[in-house]
Motif scaffolding. Structure first.
Motif, mmCIF file in Angstrom:
data_model
loop_
_atom_site.group_PDB
_atom_site.id
_atom_site.type_symbol
_atom_site.label_atom_id
_atom_site.label_comp_id
_atom_site.label_asym_id
_atom_site.label_seq_id
_atom_site.Cartn_x
_atom_site.Cartn_y
_atom_site.Cartn_z
ATOM 1 N N GLY A 92 0.782 -1.229 0.000
ATOM 2 C CA GLY A 92 0.000 0.000 0.000
ATOM 3 C C GLY A 92 0.812 1.275 0.000
ATOM 4 N N SER A 95 4.992 3.863 -6.272
ATOM 5 C CA SER A 95 3.973 4.240 -7.261
ATOM 6 C C SER A 95 2.696 4.735 -6.580
ATOM 7 N N ARG A 96 2.345 4.124 -5.462
ATOM 8 C CA ARG A 96 1.124 4.558 -4.758
ATOM 9 C C ARG A 96 1.328 5.893 -4.056
#
Length: 164
Positions: free
Chosen positions: A27, A31-32
């Protein structure tokens, strides 16, 4: 009562390590966090060029590494001080040893995720947070005003802290 307090300090350490492991999971991959950063930059209507955005993203991620392990160092010190009957200098060595293990373990944990990239540099950054926490505690203890011990903190001879 003292045993309960000692247990609770270790529960705090365990909970914090759990949070660190959660943050090093899927999470919170680069990239997140990139998507989240872009969302907030756009939401706030801030205009930044791409290179500045990359620098901010990098800074946030590396500051997070340092900060989470700085806090871990403080928690470990508190837990070890309440558990082992050793001089402060030995407790610091225990904290630093545990910090190395946790830093390496955190990066090893990232091997479980395709979107994470474990790095020994990040382990070094993590450990620097633990080391900085111990340096902070040493400086703070040397600059702390002397307190009276007789009577305990609630006793009549305790030094009161008055704000100017």
């Amino acid at each position: 009562m003292q045993k309960v307090k000692r247990l609770l300090t270790w529960v705090e350490v365990g909970a914090w390590i759990g949070l660190i492991l959660y943050l090093s999971g899927e999470g919170f991959s680069a990239s997140r966090t990139w998507i989240a950063l872009n969302y907030w930059i756009n939401y706030l209507g801030i205009s930044l060029d791409y290179s500045t955005l990359i620098l901010i993203h990098f800074g946030i991620r590396k500051t997070a590494h340092f900060t989470e392990f700085f806090i871990l160092g403080l928690l470990l010190f508190q837990a070890f001080m309440g558990t082992i009957e050793e001089p402060r200098s030995k407790v610091v060595k225990w904290v630093l040893g545990a910090g190395v293990i946790c830093a390496l373990g955190d990066e090893a944990h990232q091997l479980l995720f395709m979107t994470r990239t474990p790095s020994l540099w990040d382990s070094l950054l993590d450990f620097s947070g633990v080391l900085a926490s111990q340096l902070y505690l040493v400086v703070r203890s040397r600059n702390a005003p002397a307190r009276s011990v007789s009577g305990g903190p609630e006793g009549p001879s305790a030094v009161s802290e008055k704000s100017p």
